[in-house]
Design a protein around this motif. Structure first.
Motif, PDB file in Angstrom:
ATOM      1  N   MET A 115       0.773  -1.399   0.002  1.00 18.69           N
ATOM      2  CA  MET A 115       0.084  -0.126  -0.116  1.00 18.69           C
ATOM      3  C   MET A 115       0.869   0.992  -0.096  1.00 18.69           C
ATOM      4  SD  MET A 115      -3.102   0.110  -0.387  1.00 18.69           S
ATOM      5  CE  MET A 115      -4.329   1.608  -0.408  1.00 18.69           C
ATOM      6  N   LEU A 116       2.140   1.093   0.724  1.00 22.13           N
ATOM      7  CA  LEU A 116       2.983   2.304   0.701  1.00 22.13           C
ATOM      8  C   LEU A 116       3.177   2.864  -0.720  1.00 22.13           C
ATOM      9  CD1 LEU A 116       5.354   1.732   3.770  1.00 22.13           C
ATOM     10  CD2 LEU A 116       3.201   2.797   3.885  1.00 22.13           C
ATOM     11  N   GLU A 117       3.492   1.819  -1.463  1.00 22.34           N
ATOM     12  CA  GLU A 117       3.922   2.397  -2.796  1.00 22.34           C
ATOM     13  C   GLU A 117       2.764   3.228  -3.550  1.00 22.34           C
ATOM     14  OE1 GLU A 117       5.649  -1.398  -4.462  1.00 22.34           O
ATOM     15  OE2 GLU A 117       5.850  -0.154  -6.131  1.00 22.34           O
ATOM     16  N   TYR A 169       0.624   5.049  -2.068  1.00 15.83           N
ATOM     17  CA  TYR A 169       0.410   6.333  -1.434  1.00 15.83           C
ATOM     18  C   TYR A 169       1.723   7.220  -1.905  1.00 15.83           C
ATOM     19  CZ  TYR A 169      -2.093   3.750   2.469  1.00 15.83           C
ATOM     20  OH  TYR A 169      -2.852   3.049   3.149  1.00 15.83           O
ATOM     21  N   ILE A 170       2.881   6.701  -2.176  1.00 13.35           N
ATOM     22  CA  ILE A 170       3.959   7.524  -2.335  1.00 13.35           C
ATOM     23  C   ILE A 170       3.891   8.139  -3.926  1.00 13.35           C
ATOM     24  CG2 ILE A 170       6.281   7.302  -2.841  1.00 13.35           C
ATOM     25  CD1 ILE A 170       6.772   5.498  -0.480  1.00 13.35           C
TER      26      ILE A 170
END
Lengths: 570, 570
Positions: free
Chosen positions: B1-3, B5-6
């Motif tokens: 999920m972080l990807e 967001y980034i």
């Protein structure tokens, strides 16, 4: 245990320890209050009127919560954790968020574990951040690599508090798989992630923060501080030896105050001994005009909140009895330091024994190089102009100056110029790598100096105007198992100081180490090193490839802004 | 999920949702800023300039973080959690710290679990506090008992967030074994403990806090607030229906601000519907002079910090996308409410369906009494003077007035006086217990009224001037499985409203319930109940034996200050 606290709080029984007649800083309301402070076990049980089995008269003193250093590399003191504690606890620091980034770069998880285990027997809470960037960049050879998988495996260790400063901000922005794995692992484990993102703004800062990163200790500009705080970060006010941003304190307002915390990052033993630790930071920011209660709050409650340390950083019932009785809120001279309810330092002297120091074999003998020869330091440049590194005094930011060079026998001539040769010799894997560069204006004449501290991979970094002296210096560092060395070409003298723990820290006592260290530094200045530099320690940062602009690592000259190697030829 | 967001933060891809052209409250610096707010999944990914797959124009609106209610009993709304959410989410509340103390007193852990499970399908984070005091006192008969052992067993449940308001402060001070076991269990589990300690000061407050208790929502006096905050507590600014202390906001200073949070505690559906929830509290404290950004910060970031809810309560990258777009910081009228990144309410209307409500059998049919007869309500007093309860309007504190009484046939004559009979009929275990008392000045004439909400054990509480009508009222409550009832002796009419869930809440929709409830309340006023009282709900607090001074429970008349039963005879 609760029963004991409650009974003492109600005065059904005497408290174990009472600080009598204290003035104390109430960080919750910003007031200075009066009263006794009662302690049972490791907790404060009450303020008001109390009697204790043991009593300490604090009349005329002001009691503040024990200080919390939000970000520190113990290794920068060149001391073992035990000896480090012996210097900072008497200053009033009772908790540190320690990132053993340096020793982990040399020794891997064994380094991390060493710091944790060596800290258990001193009255200092050492919260270990798992170093996130080992190596700091893929462009250098370190002693260990902590991959995403390694972080995933180790972040849940009970002795690991969080994930250390995430310096690889380009990796975050580019969604590097390994980087994402590290961040996700820390989030899954519910652990705090420290940041490190100098001059990252706007959408890039947003992206960096989307990694779930909480703090920054690099910012110095008003706009950068304001933006970072407004985006939910905590900003450190840093009081390192080389890197300082105490000036950040002037941007504190009543509305943003709770997002400022204090740290030291990298601070030498000499500074710790002579000037102090967070007490010195407090002294200076208060002298600079910050309200003292606000300053104390930044150093205590704010840091505790930032790092989720419950019931710590304030003077209140059930809060941890980490207390410092200082002369006043101007000098911050610690008369008594209480850690976990016990008196552990008085009049600046530790009351605990640090003579038995933990010293496992796997952090010793870490200098692995073949014998070096003078010709290893020949610098072959295919142009008349070259890039020379410079350093801005008082910082770790380097510059790049284009200089005219003279050559002889396929080597750059530095003798008689204000240029020096700089070399980074890989010392972990025996790769034989030697990165070479030129440096302008350091001042050293007639020899070489070197150190096995070279951020962040801690290869051997050498500087000199004589290839033979540089080889001698490297070989000496190998012989002593790491440390600092100074070679005088004229006299043939070789002076050294051993740093046996990972080539970074000494297992000796703080006092004798510091005396010998100071003597060696003086000898370096005697050989011409300008006093605006920190002799060996300024050298140690010339390889730090995450700080602008031009840096030297074992694989060559590195342009940090382009995040790529660069030729020495201009 | 972080990807994800980034990439969206860097604008490599569009965000999923963007609040365009927003002004927004920056709770970290106290500023109002301008910019788009970009959202991906449940997170804010950035502020600045963004484009989204979906965009909501927020020009002219001000965006604030979703409100956090620091302490609420959903049961006091008489609504299911689903219907409760349908009223408060459109007002801007996105997280509540819910203490299902009432239904747990009736149904035990089944009640607690019911609230948790019924809350899963609505866009509201319901953090469940395990009720700490079931029963609230050992002096009454409740439907369940949660012993220290029960707390130990249940506090580690994944759906349990913390330990609910610790009302039994005498138990803490006296180191009651069961109390200590509860507190220790919560600490071992690392969970937050809410407090409840009206007018506890000094050494006793110290002792109470040594239980590791974090909050208080009962204080109203400047000195009490200041002392509690200075001892590390968070103080709630409470906006309940009966109990209010919005005036606490005037004690906020820049230095103590972060220790104030908002809550509603007990708030009726009618107030939620007509006046609002925390939005109404904000409106009122801002109208009262509090800086609106400070007010918002109390309702958001402060509460998140108090309860350790990381990355919540602020508008920043990686923070939870709980957002409210209001018309301005004066009216706080919510135009859009975003919960976990999704638009869930618009113009005060929920965009989520609450028609399917979770309704397990083990919270239904909870009124267990034998048939009541008129003679069960005979009040035998052996003196000419008796203690009569009174209540201070707008509160739950009761008084004690000595009154002259007339007697006939071994019963107190109340008809034609301003006295009424009050009875608490045990309804959980069929013990047959009936506690009886006199009440002065409620106004009811010619009948009886009753309710199965009677804090905190929720037996049947009845008031009347006619024994037969009181018996009829009790029997009707049994028949309908709990709720409210009004019996008119003259006309023989019996009006009732069913509260099928534990006798406390209705499984019906909020709107029809509220309409019927209002009609019944009006009928009570028509029978003389003074408008300064809240008809049924003021009645419901006359049994609350933790609030001064005189209270009635199923086992008899209770003197709260002496914490013991007392005779009705004066």
């Amino acid at each position: 245990m609760l029963e004991k606290y409650i009974k003492a709080a109600r005065r059904e029984v005497k408290a174990e320890l009472v600080l009598k007649n204290a003035s104390y800083v109430d960080v919750f309301t910003g007031e200075i209050r009066k009263g006794d402070i009662a302690v049972v076990g490791e907790k404060i049980v009450g303020t008001g009127e109390y009697e204790g089995e043991k009593e300490i008269d604090c009349a005329g003193l002001t009691v503040v919560p024990g200080y919390i250093d939000g970000h520190v590399h113990i290794e920068s003191s060149q001391l073992s954790p035990e000896e480090f504690a012996s210097l900072i606890v008497p200053r009033g620091t009772t908790t540190i968020i320690a990132d053993p980034h340096e020793i982990t770069n040399v020794c891997g998880m064994a380094g991390c574990e060493y710091i944790a285990k060596a800290s258990v027997n001193v009255p200092l809470d050492v919260k270990i951040q798992l170093p996130s960037c080992v190596p700091a960049t893929p462009f250098e050879t370190s002693g260990a690599i902590l991959s995403g998988k390694d972080i995933e495996k180790n972040i849940t260790n009970s002795y690991i508090f969080g994930l250390g400063e995430f310096m690889n901000y380009p990796g975050v922005l580019l969604c590097d798989k390994d980087v994402i794995q590290k961040l996700e692992a820390a989030h899954s484990a519910g652990k705090v992630i420290d940041g490190h993102a100098p001059a990252v703004y706007g959408h890039e800062l947003n992206a960096y923060l989307c990694g779930g990163i909480t703090t920054d200790h690099e910012c110095v500009e008003k706009e950068e501080i304001e933006e970072k705080i407004s985006k939910g970060m905590y900003v450190h006010i840093r009081h390192g030896s080389s890197t300082q941003n105490l000036g950040n304190a002037k941007y504190i307002t009543p509305a943003n105050m709770r997002r400022f915390i204090l740290c030291t990052d990298d601070r030498h033993a000499a500074d710790l001994k002579e000037k102090g630790h967070l007490d010195d930071a407090l002294r200076k920011i208060v002298a600079g005009g910050l309200d003292p209660v606000t300053a104390v709050t930044c150093a205590t409650l704010n840091a505790a909140e930032c790092y989720g340390l419950k019931f710590r950083g304030g003077i209140a019932p059930f809060w941890l009895a980490d207390l410092v009785a200082v002369d006043n809120l101007e000098n911050f001279k610690a008369k008594y330091v209480i850690k976990n309810g016990k008196l552990v330092a008085e009049n600046g002297k530790p009351l605990f024994d640090t003579s038995k120091r933990y010293l496992p074999a796997n952090v010793l003998n870490t200098v692995h190089v073949k014998d070096l020869k003078p010709e290893d330091f020949i610098l072959n440049v295919n142009s008349d102009k070259a890039k020379a590194m410079t350093i801005e005094p008082g910082g770790v930011v380097t510059g790049c100056e284009i200089v005219d060079i003279e050559k002889a026998n396929g080597d750059v001539v530095v003798k008689g110029t204000d240029l020096l040769k700089l070399a980074v010799v890989e010392r972990h894997k025996m790769t034989g790598n030697i990165g070479k560069a030129l440096f302008k204006g350091y001042g050293l004449k007639g020899g070489a100096m070197g150190i096995t501290i070279a951020h962040d991979s801690h290869n051997i970094i050498l500087m000199g105007d004589d290839n033979a002296a540089m080889a001698t210096a490297a070989n000496k560092l190998k012989e002593i198992g790491g440390g600092m060395v100074l070679v005088n070409s004229k006299t043939g003298e070789v002076h050294s100081l051993t740093l046996d723990i990972g080539g970074l820290m000494s297992s000796r006592d703080a006092e004798s180490l510091q005396r010998d260290s100071r003597a060696l530094i003086e000898k370096a200045h005697a050989m011409g090193v300008k006093r605006e530099y920190e002799a060996f320690m300024s050298l140690a940062f010339l390889s730090l490839a995450v700080i602008p602009r031009l840096k030297i690592v074992d694989k060559g000259l590195f342009d940090v802004e382009k995040f790529a190697f660069t030729d020495i030829e201009a």
